[in-house]
Design a protein around this motif. Structure first.
Motif, PDB file in Angstrom:
ATOM      1  N   ASP A 201     -31.573 -24.708 -46.884  1.00  0.00           N
ATOM      2  CA  ASP A 201     -30.266 -24.445 -47.506  1.00  0.00           C
ATOM      3  C   ASP A 201     -30.324 -23.123 -48.284  1.00  0.00           C
ATOM      4  OD1 ASP A 201     -29.283 -26.822 -46.520  1.00  0.00           O
ATOM      5  OD2 ASP A 201     -29.661 -27.959 -48.360  1.00  0.00           O
TER       6      ASP A 201
ATOM      7  N   ARG B 256     -26.805 -26.026 -45.455  1.00  0.00           N
ATOM      8  CA  ARG B 256     -25.817 -25.761 -46.504  1.00  0.00           C
ATOM      9  C   ARG B 256     -25.896 -24.300 -46.961  1.00  0.00           C
ATOM     10  NH1 ARG B 256     -25.644 -31.471 -49.843  1.00  0.00           N
ATOM     11  NH2 ARG B 256     -23.846 -32.211 -48.669  1.00  0.00           N
TER      12      ARG B 256
ATOM     13  N   CYS C 132     -24.266 -22.361 -50.019  1.00  0.00           N
ATOM     14  CA  CYS C 132     -23.494 -22.619 -51.236  1.00  0.00           C
ATOM     15  C   CYS C 132     -23.151 -21.315 -51.938  1.00  0.00           C
ATOM     16  CB  CYS C 132     -24.291 -23.518 -52.185  1.00  0.00           C
ATOM     17  SG  CYS C 132     -23.340 -23.996 -53.650  1.00  0.00           S
TER      18      CYS C 132
ATOM     19  N   ASN D 116     -20.170 -23.435 -46.978  1.00  0.00           N
ATOM     20  CA  ASN D 116     -19.704 -24.818 -46.782  1.00  0.00           C
ATOM     21  C   ASN D 116     -19.869 -25.656 -48.050  1.00  0.00           C
ATOM     22  OD1 ASN D 116     -22.520 -25.197 -46.627  1.00  0.00           O
ATOM     23  ND2 ASN D 116     -22.456 -24.988 -44.390  1.00  0.00           N
ATOM     24  N   CYS D 117     -20.270 -25.034 -49.151  1.00  0.00           N
ATOM     25  CA  CYS D 117     -20.144 -25.687 -50.462  1.00  0.00           C
ATOM     26  C   CYS D 117     -19.985 -24.617 -51.540  1.00  0.00           C
ATOM     27  CB  CYS D 117     -21.288 -26.651 -50.766  1.00  0.00           C
ATOM     28  SG  CYS D 117     -22.897 -25.996 -50.682  1.00  0.00           S
TER      29      CYS D 117
ATOM     30  N   LEU E  18     -18.947 -30.295 -52.437  1.00  0.00           N
ATOM     31  CA  LEU E  18     -19.757 -30.425 -51.203  1.00  0.00           C
ATOM     32  C   LEU E  18     -18.850 -30.752 -50.014  1.00  0.00           C
ATOM     33  CD1 LEU E  18     -22.707 -32.534 -52.627  1.00  0.00           C
ATOM     34  CD2 LEU E  18     -22.747 -30.106 -52.088  1.00  0.00           C
TER      35      LEU E  18
END
Length: 350
Positions: A54, A257, A259, A300-301, A350
């Motif tokens: 991530d 992920r 972020c 995506n977050c 999230l």
């Protein structure tokens, strides 16, 4: 969407006037977009939501002490000068805001110290409060910037943080990874990170990569039109390095992920999207204004703070979370007494 849809009653007591005692002891609300579930955690728990591969994308801009106080020649009137951006390094030309503006005209000189070493002349009007000034400084470049740094005050947004700046603000109104000087406001989502949290994320295999967006006052400029499509953001300077783009794109290819730490990191990425919806290296200016409905291409977050009513930052967060879910989260935050704004608590969507 309409401006009035982002109005809510925020008790004054919930606007943080000071940061948490420890950066990573802030509260963290975790909002799950798929289920609508809301969790209440502490910031250091963020580690539990991320894993090997991530990526966190952080804004490594550095806040400079942009608020100066000078005296007008002849009258001695005290004038606040807020440095917005440097226009010309060699000539020491700056875009600034002055207060009270009615007293400052082209040709006026302002004195910032008793020795007369730091003097500026007003050479142009830009907006009602805006001026272009030229510092009449004779000496090496490093001496000029040191003098600016010594005279300047931490630029806490005083419309919201109503106390005077303190010595601790010099450190706390700055992320621990701040590197490139140029912001007049802190990218506040990043203020919660400590070296310990970053180290523990590294141990899990989570990467942190930088983008740079020099946060200007435009980020906080009030929206004064009901129809959001008619609002114009001020341009802000940003850089997406090639190495950061490579790491982010690899994570996307591996369905990991990505972020965005803060709305500025998100806007930098969304201003730099390739034809195949991947992040591309860029250096330039963006006036991108994100509000619902909007389809995000990269992250995506989102890690962000709790924002003021009717702010462009709240609008971006609602575009990401979904309007109804974000409004529910904000109502919950008020009920649970989360702290809002730059020194407030964090929200992970999230």
């Amino acid at each position: 969407m309409k401006l009035s849809e982002f109005k809510f009653d925020l008790p004054e007591s919930l606007v943080a006037q000071h940061p948490a005692k420890q950066r990573d002891e802030s509260r963290l609300m975790v909002v799950h977009r798929d289920s609508g579930r809301i969790e209440h955690r502490t910031f250091k728990d963020i580690i539990e939501y991320f894993d090997d591969g991530d990526v966190f994308v952080v804004n490594d801009t550095k806040v400079f002490p942009a608020r100066l106080y000078g005296n007008k020649e002849k009258t001695g009137a005290k004038i606040e000068v807020f440095l917005l951006r440097e226009l010309n390094k060699e000539l020491h030309l700056w875009d600034v805001l002055v207060d009270p503006a009615r007293k400052i005209r082209v040709g006026n000189k302002l004195y910032f110290d008793d020795d007369g070493i730091m003097v500026a002349e007003v050479i142009d009007n830009t907006t009602s409060r805006g001026r272009t000034i030229k510092f009449l400084f004779d000496g090496p470049e490093e001496d000029f910037y040191k003098a600016l740094h010594d005279l300047g005050e931490t630029p806490l947004p005083k419309e919201v943080i109503t106390r005077d700046p303190e010595t601790a603000d010099k450190e706390r109104y700055q992320t621990i990874y701040a590197k490139h000087t140029g912001a007049v406001a802190a990218p506040s989502a990043g203020l919660h990170f400590t070296r310990e949290v970053i180290k523990r994320l590294e141990i899990k295999g989570v990467e942190m990569v930088p983008v740079t967006m020099h946060v200007g006052l435009g980020t906080f400029r009030p929206v004064d039109v009901e129809d959001l499509t008619k609002h114009k953001m001020d341009s802000e300077n940003f850089i997406v390095p090639a190495e950061s783009a490579t790491v982010v794109n690899r994570a996307l290819d591996q369905k990991k992920r990505v972020c965005a730490v803060g709305t500025t990191s998100m806007r930098a990425m969304e201003s730099s999207v390739s034809a195949n919806s991947r992040l591309k290296p860029t250096e330039g200016w963006t006036d991108k204004f994100i509000f619902p409905p909007y389809e995000f291409k990269i992250a995506n977050c989102l890690l962000t703070n709790f924002h003021m009513p009717e702010s462009t930052l709240m609008m971006l967060a609602s575009a990401f979370a979904g309007y109804d879910l974000l409004i529910e989260a904000y109502q919950t935050a008020i009920k649970e007494k989360y702290k809002f704004f730059s020194y407030g608590d964090a929200m992970l969507i999230l």
